[in-house]
Structure formats: C-alpha cells, structure tokens
Design an enzyme around this catalytic site. Sequence first.
Site, PDB file in Angstrom:
ATOM      1  N   HIS A 124      33.187 -32.402  33.671  1.00 55.55           N
ATOM      2  CA  HIS A 124      31.993 -31.875  32.990  1.00 55.55           C
ATOM      3  C   HIS A 124      31.977 -30.357  33.205  1.00 55.55           C
ATOM      4  O   HIS A 124      32.969 -29.688  32.925  1.00 55.55           O
ATOM      5  CB  HIS A 124      30.787 -32.621  33.570  1.00 55.55           C
ATOM      6  CG  HIS A 124      29.503 -32.488  32.819  1.00 55.55           C
ATOM      7  ND1 HIS A 124      29.380 -31.880  31.606  1.00 55.55           N
ATOM      8  CD2 HIS A 124      28.226 -32.911  33.139  1.00 55.55           C
ATOM      9  CE1 HIS A 124      28.114 -31.928  31.199  1.00 55.55           C
ATOM     10  NE2 HIS A 124      27.395 -32.549  32.116  1.00 55.55           N
ATOM     11  N   HIS A 174      36.976 -33.757  24.248  1.00 57.69           N
ATOM     12  CA  HIS A 174      35.539 -33.999  24.310  1.00 57.69           C
ATOM     13  C   HIS A 174      35.247 -35.413  23.869  1.00 57.69           C
ATOM     14  O   HIS A 174      35.906 -35.928  22.960  1.00 57.69           O
ATOM     15  CB  HIS A 174      34.779 -33.006  23.402  1.00 57.69           C
ATOM     16  CG  HIS A 174      33.352 -32.873  23.784  1.00 57.69           C
ATOM     17  ND1 HIS A 174      32.391 -33.715  23.291  1.00 57.69           N
ATOM     18  CD2 HIS A 174      32.737 -32.022  24.641  1.00 57.69           C
ATOM     19  CE1 HIS A 174      31.223 -33.370  23.836  1.00 57.69           C
ATOM     20  NE2 HIS A 174      31.408 -32.356  24.647  1.00 57.69           N
ATOM     21  N   ASP A 189      34.160 -25.095  27.830  1.00 59.31           N
ATOM     22  CA  ASP A 189      34.599 -24.618  29.144  1.00 59.31           C
ATOM     23  C   ASP A 189      35.917 -23.854  29.117  1.00 59.31           C
ATOM     24  O   ASP A 189      36.343 -23.335  30.143  1.00 59.31           O
ATOM     25  CB  ASP A 189      34.737 -25.808  30.111  1.00 59.31           C
ATOM     26  CG  ASP A 189      33.390 -26.402  30.453  1.00 59.31           C
ATOM     27  OD1 ASP A 189      32.446 -25.620  30.623  1.00 59.31           O
ATOM     28  OD2 ASP A 189      33.272 -27.639  30.525  1.00 59.31           O
TER      29      ASP A 189
END
Length: 390
Positions: free
Chosen positions: A234, A273, A327
């Site tokens: 995450h 994802h 990210d």
Amino acid sequence: MAAPKFVGEVEWPVTIQLGKGLEGAITCHSRIGYVDGEKGWLVYRGYNIFDLAEHSTYEETAYLLLFGKLPTQKELDDFKGKLLGYRKIPQEVIDTLKSLPKDCHPMAALRTGISVLGCKDTKADEVTVENDTEIAIKLISQMATVAAAIARIRKGQEPVEPDPSLDHTANFLYMALGEKPNDLMIKVMDISMILHADHGMNASTFTCMVVNSSLSDLYSSVCAGVGSLKGPLHGGANERALAEMLPLKDEEEAVEYVRDAIAKKKKIMGFGHRVYKAYDPRAKVLGKYSQEVTERMGMPHLFKIARKVEEEVIAAYGERGIFPNVDFYSGTIYYALGIEVPLFTPIFAVSRVAGWVARVLEYLPENRIFRPRAVYVGDMEKEYVPIDQR
Ligand code: CMC
C-alpha cells in the site's frame, strides 16, 4: 440420494466464488470518490482529479471531501482557520515521540503519536457526527504536525513550532524540514497531497471504516489506517520504489533491474493496482512533475531512470494492465525536493487522512458493523484428547 452434509451453515459440497482479498466486494454506497479502473478516472465528489490538481488546494480538497461541495471563500477561510487553530500538538505527544527508539519506523511513530492525541482528547469517545467532524478537522491538521515532529526528532532535532502565516502544506514542509519551503516545493507538494487525499475503498480507508463501524473512536480508526498504509503493498510502496531506483546509475541499469525482477518473479514497487488496469491518473500528473522537479533540482538522471523502468515494465506487463501507480513517481519528486525517504509514507498519511475521516463520517449515520465471514475448511468432528494422552 444421500442427505446433504452440512459443514457449519454451508451445505457441502458447494461451489463458492471467493474474491480473494475481497476483490470485487461492495461494502457501501458513497458519494465521496469514484475510481474507474478501466478508464483511468479518479473523481472526488464529482470533480475529476486533473481539474483539482490544477486548480484546487489541499485545504479546499479536504473541505470538498468532508462536506461534499466546494467551499465559498468564507467557508474556506473558516475551515483554514480551524485547521490553523488545531496545529499545535500537546507536549505529551512530543515527549512520547522523543521516547521512541531512534530507528523506529516513522509510520510506527505516527501511529503512536495519533494514539497519544486520542488519549489527550476528553471527547474522543463521543461518537456523533458533530463531534467526529470536529475531531476529523483536528486530525487533518495534527497529522501534519505529528509527522513533521517525527521527521525532526528522528534526526535528533527539536520539533519546529507551526507558522500561522503559512498554509497547511507549506507549514507542514516548514515544520518537517526546519526551513521555509520555496514556491516550487509548496506547489508540487500541494498537488501531490491533493492526488493522495482519497482513493475509494483502499486497504487503509476500509481499515478505518471497519474500526469505526464498531463505534470506536475516530483516533483508533485513524491509528489503524496508519498501520494499514504503512505496508509495502500500500503506501509503503513509495519508499520501496525510490529505494530500489536510487542505486541504478543509468538507463542500462534500469533495464537490468526490471529484467532481473521479472526473471525472479519479484514485484516491482510502484506498479500494478487492484482497480486500475489503465494508467493511474495520479501517476500521470506526478510523472509530469517528476520531470520538471528533477530537472530543476539538478537530478534529471533520476527521472530518466524512472522513465526507463516504466517503459520496461509496461513493455513486459502493460498487456496485463500493470502500469505505474501513485507511488512510483511521488518518491522521485520528494527525493528531488530534499525530503528523506523514510518520510515518504508519512506524507501519504498526512494527505490521505482527509479521505479516511470523510468516509468514516459518511458511513456513521447509516452505520452497521462490518462483519464478513470466512469459508470454514477445517476439521469438524475431532475428539478432544486430554493433554497427557497427546
Ligand atoms: N510487479 C510485478 N508483477 C505484478 C505487480 C508488480 N508491481 N503487481 C501485480 N503483479 C502481478 C502479480 O505477480 C500477479 O501475477 P500472477 O497472476 O502471475 O500471479 C498479478 O499481477 C496480480 O497481482 P496481485 O498481487 O494478485 O494483484 P492485487 O490486485 O492483489 O494487488 C497490488 C495489487 C497493488 C498490491 C500489486 O499490484 C502490488 O503488489 N504492487 C506493488 C506494490 C505497490 O506498488 N503498491 C502500491 C499500490 S497503489 C497505491 C497504494 O495503495 O498505496
């Protein structure tokens, strides 16, 4: 025909479609935000993320998420006034942060700091929409102060007092870095904060909602959210992605890095994802700013390496819907801006807290405790054997 055999409450044998990791499970209705993974859309309260990134500010976006509409000037001023009024944190929080081991992960320290904030709030257990809205605003404000204090304390420095002349993001950077940020830093960090503020029923948001659904206090819910965000699958992916790219000297090494990861079937941090099977719109915006910021800060090679990694991953996995996620480029930007790697995930929390509290508050009036089930596949009819006979 033999009578059906029941295992627990399930008729056996039975075919059950399990969405591992709750894939595809629907938890509730929401008007807060929408992710279309096929089209690569992210929408907060009806506004698309590209417009918000270009025109809004983090404070305005947090207001939008919490209250469901863009504020008037007066509403925004009042909201900013409240955030400002809550910036200072109790000395007990700072003392606790100072007592933690120096090598404690900043996300663990953040979780602890938020917990102490909750212990200090005499109204923490008054679980009403009105009271929790006030705590939500307090948490949006104080998450930044706690994260900044952690950044200082882990380097053996004193926390910096908030500066009331600065807006939320600028003040956060000032408190974390100990010097006034320049306009580029403020602009890019504010955009990044907007992009990270909410993202559907991701693990940390769902975690907050699960905890709050037992009518626990909002501090407990947000502590749990911080714990969930910390993981490398995450929010923790932003640190890992950058840490893996930093040792790469040039584009050739970038290619080798990706090929090696593919050969070893290693996950490449900052890619893939659960929902997006198209390019993550947040990575689109951050990729653009990564190029600009790394060039302006004299680190153009970092962007070139990142782009090469992206090209290689997409060449190998693009057909399977694996693209850069939020990210991947955020770390290159923060690094070029002079922010230490261990602070990357706390920055994510400083932003995402707005989505966490907005969704908890939205669910509260119609609250029903979250309580899924597991398919029991263990034994049923074992005989208890006394310990001396085992
Ligand atoms: N690199 C290589 N292969 C990948 C990657 C990746 N980054 N992501 C997914 N895959 C492969 C995976 O190996 C699996 O292959 P196979 O079907 O052959 O076993 C397939 O794609 C499905 O992956 P999964 O892990 O089952 O997918 P998921 O929906 O459970 O997980 C994810 C989504 C984000 C956890 C995963 O893509 C991942 O671990 N990515 C790397 C960590 C990361 O960047 N996390 C940040 C997520 S976005 C922002 C945030 O939440 O913070």
